[in-house]
Design a protein around this motif. Sequence first.
Motif, short mmCIF file in Angstrom:
data_model
loop_
_atom_site.label_atom_id
_atom_site.label_comp_id
_atom_site.label_asym_id
_atom_site.label_seq_id
_atom_site.Cartn_x
_atom_site.Cartn_y
_atom_site.Cartn_z
N ASP A 90 98.67 65.31 76.33
CA ASP A 90 99.38 66.21 75.39
C ASP A 90 99.10 65.86 74.26
OD1 ASP A 90 100.97 66.99 77.45
OD2 ASP A 90 102.72 65.99 77.15
N ARG A 91 99.33 66.77 73.03
CA ARG A 91 99.07 66.63 71.78
C ARG A 91 99.79 65.92 70.90
NH1 ARG A 91 95.74 69.44 68.10
NH2 ARG A 91 96.12 69.52 65.86
N VAL A 92 99.36 64.81 70.16
CA VAL A 92 100.19 63.88 69.28
C VAL A 92 99.70 64.29 67.84
CG1 VAL A 92 100.81 62.38 71.44
CG2 VAL A 92 98.76 62.05 69.84
N PHE A 93 100.57 63.32 67.17
CA PHE A 93 100.16 63.54 65.69
C PHE A 93 98.76 63.10 65.06
CE2 PHE A 93 101.94 59.26 65.97
CZ PHE A 93 101.32 58.54 64.83
N LEU A 94 98.25 62.44 66.09
CA LEU A 94 97.01 61.57 65.87
C LEU A 94 95.79 62.29 66.30
CD1 LEU A 94 97.46 57.70 66.43
CD2 LEU A 94 97.26 58.94 64.15
N THR A 95 96.20 63.57 67.03
CA THR A 95 95.19 64.30 68.00
C THR A 95 94.04 64.78 66.81
OG1 THR A 95 96.74 64.57 69.70
CG2 THR A 95 94.65 66.09 69.50
N PRO A 96 94.46 65.44 65.90
CA PRO A 96 93.43 66.07 64.81
C PRO A 96 92.37 65.17 64.37
CG PRO A 96 95.56 66.86 64.49
CD PRO A 96 95.94 65.84 65.29
N VAL A 97 92.88 63.71 64.26
CA VAL A 97 91.95 62.58 63.86
C VAL A 97 91.25 62.09 64.69
CG1 VAL A 97 91.84 60.50 62.42
CG2 VAL A 97 93.49 62.17 61.65
N ILE A 98 91.89 61.60 65.83
CA ILE A 98 91.31 60.92 67.05
C ILE A 98 90.81 62.00 68.05
CG2 ILE A 98 91.53 59.20 68.75
CD1 ILE A 98 93.77 57.93 67.10
N GLY A 99 91.06 63.06 68.04
CA GLY A 99 90.41 64.13 69.15
C GLY A 99 89.03 64.15 69.30
N PRO A 100 88.43 64.54 68.25
CA PRO A 100 87.07 64.55 68.26
C PRO A 100 86.23 63.25 68.73
CG PRO A 100 87.48 65.50 66.04
CD PRO A 100 88.84 64.89 66.85
N LEU A 101 86.56 62.15 68.38
CA LEU A 101 86.01 60.80 68.66
C LEU A 101 86.55 60.83 70.40
CD1 LEU A 101 84.53 58.23 68.48
CD2 LEU A 101 86.87 57.27 67.83
N GLU A 102 87.69 61.07 70.67
CA GLU A 102 87.87 60.95 72.25
C GLU A 102 86.90 62.04 72.99
OE1 GLU A 102 91.70 62.16 75.26
OE2 GLU A 102 91.75 62.63 73.12
N ARG A 103 86.80 63.11 72.85
CA ARG A 103 85.78 64.13 73.29
C ARG A 103 84.26 63.40 73.15
NH1 ARG A 103 89.56 67.69 70.66
NH2 ARG A 103 88.00 67.70 68.99
N LEU A 104 84.07 62.83 72.27
CA LEU A 104 82.83 62.40 72.17
C LEU A 104 82.54 61.27 73.25
CD1 LEU A 104 79.99 62.10 70.64
CD2 LEU A 104 81.09 60.67 69.15
N LEU A 105 83.39 60.60 73.38
CA LEU A 105 83.54 59.36 74.17
C LEU A 105 83.28 59.89 75.49
CD1 LEU A 105 85.64 56.65 72.76
CD2 LEU A 105 83.35 56.56 73.07
N TYR A 106 84.19 60.93 75.87
CA TYR A 106 83.98 61.50 77.21
C TYR A 106 82.66 62.01 77.34
CZ TYR A 106 89.05 61.42 77.26
OH TYR A 106 90.49 60.98 77.14
N ARG A 107 81.95 62.83 76.58
CA ARG A 107 80.61 63.26 76.81
C ARG A 107 79.66 61.93 77.18
NH1 ARG A 107 81.88 67.07 72.68
NH2 ARG A 107 81.14 65.61 71.17
N ILE A 108 79.81 60.88 76.18
CA ILE A 108 78.87 59.87 76.24
C ILE A 108 79.13 59.13 77.69
CG2 ILE A 108 78.70 57.33 75.78
CD1 ILE A 108 79.17 58.16 72.77
N LEU A 109 80.50 59.02 78.28
CA LEU A 109 80.85 58.41 79.55
C LEU A 109 80.31 59.61 80.72
CD1 LEU A 109 84.26 56.87 78.78
CD2 LEU A 109 81.96 55.63 79.30
#
Length: 293
Positions: free
Chosen positions: A34-53
């Motif tokens: 789910d979306r949390v208050f840190l999602t706007p900041v950390i979301g792009p990095l999270e998606r980048l890591l999924y692409r790397i993995l």
Amino acid sequence: MTVQGWLQIAIFFVILTALTPVIGGYMARVFAGDRVFLTPVIGPLERLLYRILRTDPEHEQDWKGYARTVIIFNLFSFLALYLILRTQGIHPFNPQGFHSGTWDVSFNTASSFVTNTNWQYYAGETTLSNFSQMAGLTVQNFVSAAVGIAVLVAVIRGFSRRSGKTLGNFWADLVRGLLYVLLPISLIGALVLVSQGVIQTLGANVDFTTLAGAKSTLAVGPVASQEVIKELGTNGGGFFNVNSAMPFENPNGITNFVELLLILIIPAGLTSMFGRMVGSRRRTRRLRRRRTG
């Protein structure tokens, strides 16, 4: 015990009890995607890591696939840490010029930290370089704790779904545990510890003369950043051999209070997370009573 001591204990448990449903609800939302208050900041990095993995967080694994991924990842972590410890002499951030330990000490340390046991069969300040402390032990303090939380989340999903066919995605659970839970708390905690006098430097040890005229050496290094995750992930393996008994890791009552809170905040929050994920607050209260009883 003094009145002040009882008051400190009471304040500690009031704060811990108040934070338990907050951190538990937050982690439940994080691992549900789910979306949390840190999602706007950390979301792009999270998606980048999924692409790397090269993983799709929506693609769930059964218990065999989840367990297989955990084992393979831990094996890779062990080999990486062992390599770091065995090649210490050629790494940067080694102002004392420490050489690598023996193979058995390195094997013991690597296997211990990867499994979240963190048994210290060495004296950190006289054995390991700053690079080994940061890139080796501190990284494993983060990763091994995140792996443990991820496995627990998978077990809870098994309870709630009454099946081991879909337990989530290990890589998604690992990344979310690191980015949304361990790293933000560690960053804030490290700043608090530094403000209270815990050492954080990449400089060399300091030589000094005591009041009695004797020559001595003061070991320094990146202590605060390692201290927080050591406590938060319920790890051992501090920068110094005596761990939090060392004033440079735990200089005063405030840091002691914060470090004690760090030890318990995630285990306590996990009880609340369990209740939310299985849809039963009653089980949460039972688990909390068992932990505090």
